[in-house]
Motif scaffolding. Structure first.
Motif, PDB file in Angstrom:
ATOM      1  N   LEU A  24      -3.540 -11.101   3.092  1.00  0.00           N
ATOM      2  CA  LEU A  24      -2.217 -10.305   3.134  1.00  0.00           C
ATOM      3  C   LEU A  24      -1.058 -10.804   2.230  1.00  0.00           C
ATOM      4  O   LEU A  24      -0.978 -11.975   2.407  1.00  0.00           O
ATOM      5  CB  LEU A  24      -1.725 -10.270   4.700  1.00  0.00           C
ATOM      6  N   TRP A  25      -0.523 -10.024   1.568  1.00  0.00           N
ATOM      7  CA  TRP A  25       0.762 -10.410   0.664  1.00  0.00           C
ATOM      8  C   TRP A  25       1.922  -9.839   1.177  1.00  0.00           C
ATOM      9  O   TRP A  25       2.082  -8.705   1.074  1.00  0.00           O
ATOM     10  CB  TRP A  25       0.381 -10.336  -0.701  1.00  0.00           C
ATOM     11  N   LEU A  26       2.927 -10.713   1.333  1.00  0.00           N
ATOM     12  CA  LEU A  26       4.419 -10.180   1.499  1.00  0.00           C
ATOM     13  C   LEU A  26       5.098 -10.354   0.269  1.00  0.00           C
ATOM     14  O   LEU A  26       5.111 -11.666  -0.305  1.00  0.00           O
ATOM     15  CB  LEU A  26       4.983 -10.864   2.699  1.00  0.00           C
ATOM     16  N   CYS A  27       5.797  -9.489  -0.254  1.00  0.00           N
ATOM     17  CA  CYS A  27       6.247  -9.427  -1.562  1.00  0.00           C
ATOM     18  C   CYS A  27       7.482  -8.747  -1.747  1.00  0.00           C
ATOM     19  O   CYS A  27       7.898  -7.987  -0.994  1.00  0.00           O
ATOM     20  CB  CYS A  27       5.366  -8.843  -2.642  1.00  0.00           C
ATOM     21  N   ARG A  28       8.053  -8.965  -2.881  1.00  0.00           N
ATOM     22  CA  ARG A  28       9.621  -8.402  -3.208  1.00  0.00           C
ATOM     23  C   ARG A  28       9.742  -7.990  -4.807  1.00  0.00           C
ATOM     24  O   ARG A  28       9.466  -8.923  -5.414  1.00  0.00           O
ATOM     25  CB  ARG A  28      10.604  -9.212  -2.733  1.00  0.00           C
ATOM     26  N   ALA A  29      10.230  -7.022  -4.765  1.00  0.00           N
ATOM     27  CA  ALA A  29      10.469  -6.345  -6.413  1.00  0.00           C
ATOM     28  C   ALA A  29      11.831  -5.830  -6.166  1.00  0.00           C
ATOM     29  O   ALA A  29      12.152  -4.869  -6.153  1.00  0.00           O
ATOM     30  CB  ALA A  29       9.540  -5.205  -6.788  1.00  0.00           C
ATOM     31  N   GLY A  30      12.852  -6.763  -6.723  1.00  0.00           N
ATOM     32  CA  GLY A  30      14.277  -6.532  -6.845  1.00  0.00           C
ATOM     33  C   GLY A  30      14.767  -6.500  -5.404  1.00  0.00           C
ATOM     34  O   GLY A  30      14.260  -7.429  -4.384  1.00  0.00           O
TER      35      GLY A  30
END
Length: 420
Positions: free
Chosen positions: A79-85
């Protein structure tokens, strides 16, 4: 909202490489443990509570062999928790299991509803799909489908065969046979682009036939290690049930050479077939018929018993375009084989000529074994310093007389030699 895609389990190495690139800088990463692995892990399952709920755990990896110095480290669940902008999203990798089907790699992406989330999902899946279609882990290699782990404990799925290159000078066939092979394989492949411009088909079927031990498999190794840019898929007769999966790979990895060895085991006369065998033959014929004319797929089939081949395979144009006999070696061929397999033995021309004259009617495999036994006799006598006529006699006696007629057949000798 969430959206998911599934990719073939045997392509997990390429999926993993693409995921690692896509998610190189997450905010957080977690391994996921499933207590019961008969259900597909999805975001909905992560919302469960209680003793059977999926739990955070150390990431679990499997080493997947791809024929390189190092295997690809493939994640089981993650499980990856990510942010793009300003956009926050999550990605879940898991296995999709279905009874009697190959496990698939499932990628699910959770994003906020709206155009920005939808664009991110489409962009992410496009990158994953591009990586799988590029198939960089396997393209240009010699492959077969396998299950389970090898003796080093590494998962295979797709097995990569590391075969030494075979030069043209090591293919001991009559010159006319070699020229026929070159025209119908090497020349055909080299002219595919020109053929396509002229509106001609770029798919082809070759049948290699001849007695056991004459070099059909060796010839295939020559083709596999010398066809520029080609991926080779090797299918044994007992694997024809996996033909559908093999053909998906063949289309993905074009240009490909699809090798089916001992095709007579599944392509016999229909009257001799059982109820389980005929569907396998039909599947093979349908796959060969169903290829598009511009498919860069070359079928190479081998058989020891061409007379037993089903007429639908051998007699219809477009399935087999050229049959090529791989015969027993003649005198010139036997001389080349003796020198090839005995290249490190101290043999003068008299010994070579005697070995050639006493092996009329035998296979290439027989001569290869003969040279090994001559080497053993030489080692026992004087540590391999000389080769004598008696070494040939001793080896031939064991191979042709002492072991009886069954031994002659097993070694690829001529039956009439037993009475000489």
């Amino acid at each position: 909202m969430t959206r998911a895609r599934q990719f073939p389990g045997h392509m997990r190495a390429d999926v993993q490489v693409a995921v690692d690139q896509l998610l190189a800088s997450p905010l957080h990463f977690f391994g996921i443990h499933e207590e019961y692995r008969y259900e597909t892990l999805a975001f909905a399952a992560l919302m469960k509570e209680g003793r059977n709920a999926p739990a955070l755990a150390p990431a679990q990896y499997h080493d997947v062999e791809i024929g390189e110095a190092q295997p690809v480290k493939c994640l089981h669940n993650g499980l990856w928790l990510c942010r793009a902008g300003e956009l926050r999203y999550a990605v879940l990798l898991s296995f999709h299991r279905e009874y009697q089907h190959e496990a698939a790699i499932r990628i699910e992406i959770a994003v906020p509803a709206g155009a920005a989330g939808d664009a991110l999902v489409q962009r992410s899946f496009a990158e994953l799909e591009e990586a799988v279609h590029a198939a960089r882990s396997y393209r240009g290699k010699i492959l077969s489908l396998e299950g389970g782990s090898d003796y080093r404990g590494r998962s295979s799925g797709i097995m990569v065969h590391r075969l030494p290159a075979v030069g043209r000078e090591e293919v001991i066939l009559p010159e006319q046979t070699l020229k026929l092979l070159d025209r119908n394989v090497m020349g055909f492949v080299g002219n595919r682009a020109a053929l396509r411009k002229l509106g001609q088909s770029t798919r082809k079927g070759i049948l290699l036939y001849g007695p056991p031990g004459t070099g059909k498999t060796h010839t295939i190794r020559y083709l596999a290690t010398n066809l520029p840019g080609h991926t080779t898929l090797i299918i044994t007769a007992e694997q024809v049930g996996l033909l559908g999966a093999y053909m998906k790979l063949a289309r993905l990895l074009q240009p490909t050479m699809v090798v089916i060895e001992d095709v007579d085991l599944i392509a016999r006369d229909r009257e001799e077939m059982g109820s389980c065998e005929e569907p396998l033959l039909n599947k093979l014929l349908n796959e060969m018929d169903g290829l598009k004319e511009d498919s860069d797929i070359l079928f190479v089939l081998t058989t020891n018993r061409p007379e037993q081949l089903e007429g639908a395979l051998a007699g219809r144009p477009g399935r087999i375009d050229q049959a090529i006999e791989v015969p027993l070696p003649d005198g010139i061929g036997r001389s080349k084989l003796v020198q090839l397999y005995g290249k490190n033995l101290p043999m003068d021309q008299t010994i070579i000529d005697e070995a050639v004259s006493r092996t009329k009617g035998v296979s290439a495999a027989f001569i290869k074994e003969l040279m090994r036994r001559i080497a053993q006799a030489s080692i026992f006598r004087d540590d391999g310093s000389t080769v004598e006529s008696g070494d040939i006699s001793e080896a031939l006696d064991d191979m042709l007389f002492t072991g009886g007629r069954l031994n002659i057949t097993l070694l690829g000798g001529a039956q009439e030699m037993a009475g000489s």
